[in-house]
Scaffold this motif. Structure first.
Motif, PDB file in Angstrom:
ATOM      1  N   ARG A 222       0.821  -1.218   0.000  1.00 48.78           N
ATOM      2  CA  ARG A 222       0.000   0.000   0.000  1.00 48.78           C
ATOM      3  C   ARG A 222       0.851   1.261   0.000  1.00 48.78           C
ATOM      4  O   ARG A 222       0.400   2.318  -0.468  1.00 48.78           O
ATOM      5  CB  ARG A 222      -0.940  -0.009   1.205  1.00 48.78           C
ATOM      6  CG  ARG A 222      -2.064  -1.032   1.074  1.00 48.78           C
ATOM      7  CD  ARG A 222      -3.022  -0.990   2.248  1.00 48.78           C
ATOM      8  NE  ARG A 222      -4.151  -1.905   2.051  1.00 48.78           N
ATOM      9  CZ  ARG A 222      -5.101  -2.120   2.953  1.00 48.78           C
ATOM     10  NH1 ARG A 222      -5.047  -1.503   4.136  1.00 48.78           N
ATOM     11  NH2 ARG A 222      -6.085  -2.960   2.695  1.00 48.78           N
ATOM     12  N   SER A 223       2.088   1.170   0.487  1.00 51.52           N
ATOM     13  CA  SER A 223       2.958   2.346   0.480  1.00 51.52           C
ATOM     14  C   SER A 223       3.359   2.747  -0.938  1.00 51.52           C
ATOM     15  O   SER A 223       3.841   3.858  -1.158  1.00 51.52           O
ATOM     16  CB  SER A 223       4.216   2.078   1.311  1.00 51.52           C
ATOM     17  OG  SER A 223       5.088   1.171   0.658  1.00 51.52           O
ATOM     18  N   LEU A 224       3.144   1.839  -1.897  1.00 49.82           N
ATOM     19  CA  LEU A 224       3.476   2.139  -3.295  1.00 49.82           C
ATOM     20  C   LEU A 224       2.297   2.725  -4.065  1.00 49.82           C
ATOM     21  O   LEU A 224       2.418   2.984  -5.272  1.00 49.82           O
ATOM     22  CB  LEU A 224       3.950   0.860  -3.994  1.00 49.82           C
ATOM     23  CG  LEU A 224       5.169   0.168  -3.380  1.00 49.82           C
ATOM     24  CD1 LEU A 224       5.551  -1.060  -4.188  1.00 49.82           C
ATOM     25  CD2 LEU A 224       6.347   1.116  -3.263  1.00 49.82           C
ATOM     26  N   GLY A 225       1.174   2.934  -3.395  1.00 52.91           N
ATOM     27  CA  GLY A 225       0.008   3.512  -4.058  1.00 52.91           C
ATOM     28  C   GLY A 225      -1.068   2.484  -4.326  1.00 52.91           C
ATOM     29  O   GLY A 225      -1.001   1.334  -3.881  1.00 52.91           O
ATOM     30  N   SER A 226      -2.053   2.892  -5.085  1.00 57.12           N
ATOM     31  CA  SER A 226      -3.210   2.026  -5.335  1.00 57.12           C
ATOM     32  C   SER A 226      -2.899   0.892  -6.312  1.00 57.12           C
ATOM     33  O   SER A 226      -3.641  -0.089  -6.375  1.00 57.12           O
ATOM     34  CB  SER A 226      -4.373   2.860  -5.893  1.00 57.12           C
ATOM     35  OG  SER A 226      -3.994   3.497  -7.112  1.00 57.12           O
ATOM     36  N   GLU A 227      -1.820   1.020  -7.084  1.00 57.44           N
ATOM     37  CA  GLU A 227      -1.440  -0.022  -8.031  1.00 57.44           C
ATOM     38  C   GLU A 227       0.043  -0.344  -7.840  1.00 57.44           C
ATOM     39  O   GLU A 227       0.904   0.156  -8.581  1.00 57.44           O
ATOM     40  CB  GLU A 227      -1.723   0.418  -9.468  1.00 57.44           C
ATOM     41  CG  GLU A 227      -3.205   0.614  -9.748  1.00 57.44           C
ATOM     42  CD  GLU A 227      -3.500   0.830 -11.223  1.00 57.44           C
ATOM     43  OE1 GLU A 227      -2.550   1.147 -11.977  1.00 57.44           O
ATOM     44  OE2 GLU A 227      -4.663   0.662 -11.626  1.00 57.44           O
ATOM     45  N   PRO A 228       0.369  -1.175  -6.855  1.00 56.38           N
ATOM     46  CA  PRO A 228       1.780  -1.465  -6.581  1.00 56.38           C
ATOM     47  C   PRO A 228       2.495  -2.183  -7.718  1.00 56.38           C
ATOM     48  O   PRO A 228       3.702  -2.022  -7.900  1.00 56.38           O
ATOM     49  CB  PRO A 228       1.723  -2.332  -5.318  1.00 56.38           C
ATOM     50  CG  PRO A 228       0.330  -2.866  -5.270  1.00 56.38           C
ATOM     51  CD  PRO A 228      -0.534  -1.826  -5.892  1.00 56.38           C
ATOM     52  N   TRP A 229       1.769  -3.001  -8.497  1.00 59.90           N
ATOM     53  CA  TRP A 229       2.402  -3.684  -9.617  1.00 59.90           C
ATOM     54  C   TRP A 229       2.276  -2.841 -10.881  1.00 59.90           C
ATOM     55  O   TRP A 229       1.208  -2.274 -11.169  1.00 59.90           O
ATOM     56  CB  TRP A 229       1.763  -5.045  -9.840  1.00 59.90           C
ATOM     57  CG  TRP A 229       2.158  -6.057  -8.812  1.00 59.90           C
ATOM     58  CD1 TRP A 229       3.304  -6.785  -8.763  1.00 59.90           C
ATOM     59  CD2 TRP A 229       1.388  -6.464  -7.665  1.00 59.90           C
ATOM     60  NE1 TRP A 229       3.314  -7.604  -7.665  1.00 59.90           N
ATOM     61  CE2 TRP A 229       2.144  -7.428  -6.966  1.00 59.90           C
ATOM     62  CE3 TRP A 229       0.145  -6.090  -7.153  1.00 59.90           C
ATOM     63  CZ2 TRP A 229       1.702  -8.035  -5.805  1.00 59.90           C
ATOM     64  CZ3 TRP A 229      -0.305  -6.683  -5.988  1.00 59.90           C
ATOM     65  CH2 TRP A 229       0.466  -7.647  -5.327  1.00 59.90           C
ATOM     66  N   SER A 230       3.324  -2.755 -11.648  1.00 58.65           N
ATOM     67  CA  SER A 230       3.337  -1.957 -12.868  1.00 58.65           C
ATOM     68  C   SER A 230       2.778  -2.761 -14.037  1.00 58.65           C
ATOM     69  O   SER A 230       2.488  -3.953 -13.922  1.00 58.65           O
ATOM     70  CB  SER A 230       4.768  -1.513 -13.187  1.00 58.65           C
ATOM     71  OG  SER A 230       5.544  -2.626 -13.606  1.00 58.65           O
ATOM     72  N   ASP A 231       2.655  -2.112 -15.182  1.00 60.90           N
ATOM     73  CA  ASP A 231       2.165  -2.789 -16.383  1.00 60.90           C
ATOM     74  C   ASP A 231       3.310  -3.302 -17.246  1.00 60.90           C
ATOM     75  O   ASP A 231       3.096  -3.714 -18.382  1.00 60.90           O
ATOM     76  CB  ASP A 231       1.274  -1.851 -17.200  1.00 60.90           C
ATOM     77  CG  ASP A 231       2.015  -0.591 -17.659  1.00 60.90           C
ATOM     78  OD1 ASP A 231       3.193  -0.403 -17.260  1.00 60.90           O
ATOM     79  OD2 ASP A 231       1.416   0.213 -18.396  1.00 60.90           O
ATOM     80  N   ARG A 232       4.527  -3.300 -16.709  1.00 61.08           N
ATOM     81  CA  ARG A 232       5.657  -3.792 -17.481  1.00 61.08           C
ATOM     82  C   ARG A 232       5.682  -5.319 -17.477  1.00 61.08           C
ATOM     83  O   ARG A 232       5.056  -5.964 -16.644  1.00 61.08           O
ATOM     84  CB  ARG A 232       6.964  -3.225 -16.925  1.00 61.08           C
ATOM     85  CG  ARG A 232       7.013  -1.701 -17.056  1.00 61.08           C
ATOM     86  CD  ARG A 232       8.373  -1.137 -16.681  1.00 61.08           C
ATOM     87  NE  ARG A 232       8.343   0.321 -16.808  1.00 61.08           N
ATOM     88  CZ  ARG A 232       8.573   1.170 -15.818  1.00 61.08           C
ATOM     89  NH1 ARG A 232       8.859   0.699 -14.609  1.00 61.08           N
ATOM     90  NH2 ARG A 232       8.534   2.470 -16.018  1.00 61.08           N
ATOM     91  N   LEU A 233       6.443  -5.888 -18.400  1.00 60.82           N
ATOM     92  CA  LEU A 233       6.445  -7.340 -18.569  1.00 60.82           C
ATOM     93  C   LEU A 233       7.112  -8.064 -17.411  1.00 60.82           C
ATOM     94  O   LEU A 233       6.870  -9.247 -17.194  1.00 60.82           O
ATOM     95  CB  LEU A 233       7.138  -7.703 -19.888  1.00 60.82           C
ATOM     96  CG  LEU A 233       6.387  -7.260 -21.154  1.00 60.82           C
ATOM     97  CD1 LEU A 233       7.221  -7.532 -22.394  1.00 60.82           C
ATOM     98  CD2 LEU A 233       5.043  -7.968 -21.254  1.00 60.82           C
ATOM     99  N   THR A 234       7.981  -7.378 -16.680  1.00 57.63           N
ATOM    100  CA  THR A 234       8.575  -7.939 -15.463  1.00 57.63           C
ATOM    101  C   THR A 234       8.109  -7.087 -14.287  1.00 57.63           C
ATOM    102  O   THR A 234       8.888  -6.340 -13.708  1.00 57.63           O
ATOM    103  CB  THR A 234      10.111  -7.963 -15.555  1.00 57.63           C
ATOM    104  OG1 THR A 234      10.573  -6.687 -16.022  1.00 57.63           O
ATOM    105  CG2 THR A 234      10.594  -9.048 -16.495  1.00 57.63           C
ATOM    106  N   GLU A 235       6.835  -7.242 -13.975  1.00 59.52           N
ATOM    107  CA  GLU A 235       6.254  -6.456 -12.883  1.00 59.52           C
ATOM    108  C   GLU A 235       6.888  -6.807 -11.543  1.00 59.52           C
ATOM    109  O   GLU A 235       6.926  -5.986 -10.620  1.00 59.52           O
ATOM    110  CB  GLU A 235       4.733  -6.664 -12.838  1.00 59.52           C
ATOM    111  CG  GLU A 235       4.243  -7.939 -12.174  1.00 59.52           C
ATOM    112  CD  GLU A 235       4.664  -9.227 -12.858  1.00 59.52           C
ATOM    113  OE1 GLU A 235       4.896 -10.224 -12.154  1.00 59.52           O
ATOM    114  OE2 GLU A 235       4.758  -9.223 -14.097  1.00 59.52           O
ATOM    115  N   ASP A 236       7.434  -8.030 -11.417  1.00 58.88           N
ATOM    116  CA  ASP A 236       8.086  -8.438 -10.180  1.00 58.88           C
ATOM    117  C   ASP A 236       9.401  -7.694  -9.964  1.00 58.88           C
ATOM    118  O   ASP A 236       9.707  -7.259  -8.846  1.00 58.88           O
ATOM    119  CB  ASP A 236       8.320  -9.949 -10.183  1.00 58.88           C
ATOM    120  CG  ASP A 236       8.932 -10.454 -11.488  1.00 58.88           C
ATOM    121  OD1 ASP A 236       9.127  -9.647 -12.415  1.00 58.88           O
ATOM    122  OD2 ASP A 236       9.209 -11.657 -11.584  1.00 58.88           O
TER     123      ASP A 236
END
Length: 414
Positions: A222-236
């Motif tokens: 939650r400290s990363l905002g409402s969408e912690p995972w990005s839309d990039r191919l290596t979201e991890d």
């Protein structure tokens, strides 16, 4: 002249990589234990799985999750508009512990990161975690083929006794590693990466997150905002770096692993790796964040890690440079009427190419003692050649990037 330049640059890259790998190997041999605490307290666990057409592997993974010694844990399956029996399999599981959230087109199938973010929003709106503080909730992301070892949760949980720990990555193994040589190579690849590089980075402060078997504190997400995972191919990869930039500590747990399915054929394997490579190319945009927000050694290591695609592409030119150099050498020898070739030249060439194999064999034998030292050494030499698949994957990813193709290349299950 061009051959000499390419040979010099490629050799410099390999020597740099050997020095870096040696340093990581030495660091990884140092024992690191979780920070002890006198007041551990129980945490709530949620297993989050983003699934797209996973009927072939999902039922067994759910069965194993429900058999774990954590009867209070929840499993949330995010069905990303599957066209097979994925949703049916989830509904057939224990409804008190396994939840299904179905995404619909056109909003679905926008990548794993989007599905995970939607699952996190669903979890918040469900009220199932009401009354539990976010710092006491741990979200574990698993792939549909992910099979946690029975003690994995307990092993990872110890790291969260330290309130500064935001995420823990466990090891990754291939459960079908005995089936064929290609599967064995993938298993060695993950063992070397985790037991050398992840273990070494724990001492540097730059542990990364993988797409399978990653445990995150909910308050850290939650400290990363409402969408912690990005839309990039290596979201991890993105997530791990952004957690570090936000001030959290990432840990690697060497005493537990998640087992997944190895890819059975070369073409789909290169296809999968090209997605990872392309995601790494996208992640270079995080370099300014790394330099600005992450201190010292961790930042230096992450910059090196993020530059690895460019270094690998440069290294891929080395065989061509050597071939051109060999042709030139033979031409000059024939013109001179005699050969100046010495077999002693093969020694530095062998060491340049295969010196890491001895470290790989040592590391892998610690996980697969029944194979024996000489068989592990043979596998490690083959593993060096297996690494050339990354060259094909890298240039495939460059081609996709140049053409503007950023769609998700899903790995087919068997």
């Amino acid at each position: 002249m061009l051959t000499t330049v390419l040979l010099g640059l490629s050799t410099a890259v390999i020597v740099t990589a050997l020095a870096y790998n040696t340093g990581m190997f030495v660091l990884s041999r140092r024992v690191a234990r979780p920070t002890a605490t006198d007041d551990p307290h129980p945490r709530r666990y949620v297993f989050l799985m983003a699934c797209l057409n996973e009927e072939r592997v999902l039922a067994e993974s759910l069965r194993r999750l429900l058999a774990l010694p954590r009867t209070d844990a929840l499993v949330l399956v995010v069905d990303d508009a599957s066209q097979d029996r994925t949703a049916e399999i989830v509904r057939a599981a224990d409804p008190a512990r396994v939840l299904l959230h179905q995404r619909q087109l056109p909003n679905a199938r926008r990548g794993k990161g989007a599905a995970l973010n939607d699952g996190l929003r669903y979890l918040a709106a469900s009220g199932l975690l009401a009354g539990t503080a976010p710092e006491d909730v741990v979200v574990c992301v698993l792939d549909a083929d992910g099979r946690l070892e029975p003690g994995a949760v307990a092993e990872a949980d110890r790291f969260f006794d330290d309130p500064a720990t935001g995420a823990v990555q466990i090891g990754v193994r291939m459960y079908n590693r005995h089936d064929r040589l290609l599967c064995r190579m993938q298993d060695m690849e993950f063992v070397v990466y985790t037991d050398v590089f992840q273990a070494g980075r724990r001492h540097v402060g730059s542990v990364g997150m993988g797409g399978n078997g990653q445990f995150m504190r909910l308050s850290a997400l939650r400290s990363l905002g409402s969408e912690p995972w990005s839309d990039r191919l290596t979201e991890d990869l993105d997530l791990g770096i952004r957690l570090l930039a936000a001030g959290w500590r990432n840990e690697y747990c060497a005493t537990a692993a998640v087992h997944q399915q190895a890819v059975l054929a070369v073409r789909p394997l290169v296809r999968q790796r090209s997605r990872w490579f392309q995601g790494h190319l996208q992640a270079t945009r995080l370099v300014p964040t790394v330099l600005r927000e992450i201190p010292g050694r961790a930042a230096a290591d992450l910059v090196y890690h993020l530059s690895s695609p460019a270094l690998l592409l440069l290294t891929s030119l080395l065989p061509l440079a050597f071939l051109a150099g060999a042709v030139g050498f033979l031409t000059d020898s024939l013109a001179a009427g005699h050969s100046t070739f010495s077999p002693y030249w093969l020694i530095p060439l062998y060491l340049l190419a295969f010196a890491p194999a001895y470290a790989y064999a040592h590391v892998y034998r610690q996980r697969e003692a029944q194979l024996g030292w000489w068989r592990c050494l043979l596998l490690a030499h083959l593993f060096v050649g297996y690494g050339y698949l990354w060259f094909a994957a890298g240039w495939w990813a460059v081609g996709r990037t140049v053409r503007g193709r950023t769609g998700w290349l899903k790995t087919a299950r068997t």
